[in-house]
Design an enzyme around this catalytic site. Structure first.
Site, PDB file in Angstrom:
ATOM      1  N   LYS A   1       0.847  -1.190   0.000  1.00 40.17           N
ATOM      2  CA  LYS A   1       0.000   0.000   0.000  1.00 40.17           C
ATOM      3  C   LYS A   1       0.885   1.244   0.000  1.00 40.17           C
ATOM      4  CE  LYS A   1      -3.878   2.080   2.573  1.00 40.17           C
ATOM      5  NZ  LYS A   1      -4.782   1.913   3.739  1.00 40.17           N
TER       6      LYS A   1
ATOM      7  N   SER B   1      -9.561   2.204   3.032  1.00 39.00           N
ATOM      8  CA  SER B   1      -8.689   2.916   2.107  1.00 39.00           C
ATOM      9  C   SER B   1      -7.734   2.008   1.340  1.00 39.00           C
ATOM     10  CB  SER B   1      -7.877   3.965   2.876  1.00 39.00           C
ATOM     11  OG  SER B   1      -7.031   3.342   3.830  1.00 39.00           O
TER      12      SER B   1
ATOM     13  N   SER C   1      -9.944  -0.245   7.221  1.00 39.34           N
ATOM     14  CA  SER C   1      -9.412  -0.049   5.873  1.00 39.34           C
ATOM     15  C   SER C   1      -8.757  -1.264   5.239  1.00 39.34           C
ATOM     16  CB  SER C   1      -8.410   1.120   5.876  1.00 39.34           C
ATOM     17  OG  SER C   1      -9.086   2.334   6.053  1.00 39.34           O
TER      18      SER C   1
END
EC number: 6.3.5.7
Length: 484
Positions: free
Chosen positions: A76, A151, A175
């Site tokens: 990420k 996210s 997330s």
């Protein structure tokens, strides 16, 4: 390499036996990303230098006791990577190239894993749909007209679409788990402090946790074995010994006591999602577990408490982006005030600015006691609710999300509705607990997630129950476009 048909153990066996070369695996993975990601848009950047690292692995050989050696992995884009652009999906850091690796990346590389790219996300991890990225929205692997969640939407979509076998994400209020549920994969949020946050670009420091997104429960445990552990560089890192997280996988759950909070199946949860969770409870009972209804009475206060605490911490953490030291700096500025105001106004997106303003207000003189202090008190009550339940039960279960994935653009202009989408995951972060989302079937052709929550450092028990549930159905075999 078809990552739908080969889990980490199967790939590892081929690499150890010499049936597969790491360089060929990485080249194939990169080729697949280049071929498919233009539509999915899961990646922000691809590391074409990964082939050189893979060739070094070929030369050194793959050891039998190194299960991640040679495995391609996505990171990420809020986890810093030496020499590889790390943007947090923000214009503010669009050209930021770190000079060091985050602890988790160091551990993965030491274990032989190969970073193949950085994955899209909501800007600074603030969002639930990956529509807040400064670069592009990512699409759901099952339906490209829908969001992948957030996210960590890029991480979830890339794994679900078969681009990579494993990805790292971060979880501040759901997330990892929410996008895992939306994309029909496994998402693990460990206990707060179980995994070092050093090198994670901070959103809310008392809530942020790095975790895993994989296709199977065992793959998740295998990766957590590598990235977990104490880190002197992280003051919040736990000193709790790290067990073998795969040790209980395959064990019976007979006699396990599981709580199903009535609040998790209440107002706002799609009745069809409730049906899938009730079916999961029936399946867990058939496997020998006891599932009983309980109450977590302060759940209804989790969302307002979370958004005050998280936004306040974000307001503090994002002060460092000032247009002076690094990151985006506005052009043609006339004075110091211009540098600060214009750099932040132009560098941050709307959702980030919204949360900075909310957090700054909550911390301001005259409002601190009414908002931040009260939210912190509610956080304690939420943690106490869980503690009371865990005095009698091993785990808590419920849906990961109130609904399946929603349409792109459907909620992006309605922040309150978007915030409520995290109502079932937020309390876990406020209490610092571990939780996993595993596939629990489908609603109208879209994946639904089962969330299993445990006491602090109870990851082995969570994996035990999640693996038993996974083995009792064929959801892992269902992939976008049809069963494998």
């Amino acid at each position: 390499m078809d990552f739908f048909k080969h889990d980490l153990a199967a790939i590892h066996t081929q690499l150890v036996n010499g049936d597969l070369r790491t360089s060929d695996l990485v080249r194939d993975t990169l080729a697949g990303i280049h071929a498919t990601d233009a539509d999915l848009a899961a990646f922000i950047s691809v590391n074409d230098d990964a082939v050189a690292a893979a060739e070094a692995q070929d030369a050194a050989g793959i050891k039998a006791d190194a299960p991640l050696a040679g495995i391609p992995i996505g990171i990420k884009d809020n986890i810093v990577t030496k020499g590889l652009t790390t943007t947090a999906a923000s214009k503010m850091l669009a050209n930021f190239t770190p000079i060091f690796d985050a602890t988790v990346v160091e551990k993965l590389h030491a274990a032989g894993a190969i970073t193949v790219g950085k994955l899209n996300m909501d800007e600074f991890a603030m969002g639930s749909s990956t529509e807040n990225s400064a670069f592009h929205p990512t699409k759901n692997a099952w339906d490209h007209s829908r969001v992948p969640g957030g996210s960590s939407g890029g991480s979830a979509a890339a794994v679900a679409a078969g681009e990579i076998p494993v990805a790292l994400g971060s979880d501040t209020g759901g997330s990892i788990r929410q996008p895992a549920a939306f994309n029909g994969i496994v998402g693990m949020k460990p206990t707060y402090g179980r995994v070092s946050r050093w090198g994670l670009i901070a959103f809310a420091s008392s809530l942020d946790v790095i975790g895993t997104l994989t296709r199977t429960v065992r793959d998740s445990a295998t990766v957590l074995n590598v990235i977990a552990g104490h880190d002197d560089r992280d003051a919040t890192s736990a000193t709790e010994p790290v067990p073998d997280f795969t040790a209980k996988i395959g064990d019976s759950i007979k006699g396990m006591r599981i709580a199903l909070p009535e609040e998790y199946l209440g107002e706002g949860v799609d009745p069809k999602v409730t049906e899938r969770i009730q079916a999961a409870a029936t399946q867990l009972r058939a496997l020998g577990a006891t599932v009983e209804t309980v109450s977590l009475p302060h759940t209804k206060y989790a969302v307002p408490s979370y958004y005050i605490i998280a936004s306040s911490e974000a307001s503090s953490n994002l002060q460092r982006f000032d247009g002076i030291r690094y990151g985006f700096r506005a052009k043609d500025v006339k004075n110091l005030d211009d540098v600060y105001v214009r750099s932040r106004s132009e560098g941050f997106g709307p959702e980030v600015k919204r949360r900075i303003m909310l957090g700054t207000f909550s911390l301001s003189a005259g409002f601190y006691d009414a908002y931040f202090k009260k939210a912190a008190q509610v956080r304690t009550l939420i943690a106490q609710d869980f503690a009371k339940v865990f005095a009698d039960y091993d785990l808590v279960m419920g849906p990961t999300t109130p609904t399946p994935a929603f349409k792109l653009g459907e909620r992006v202009s309605d922040p309150v509705t978007m915030y409520m989408n995290d109502i079932l995951t937020i309390a876990v972060n406020l209490a610092g607990l571990p939780a996993i989302s595993v596939p629990a079937g489908f609603v109208d052709g879209l994946p639904v997630g089962l969330q299993l929550i445990g006491p602090q450092f109870a990851e082995p028990t969570i994996y035990q129950a999640a693996a038993a549930f996974e083995a009792a159905n064929d959801y892992v075999a269902q992939i976008p476009g049809g069963a494998r």
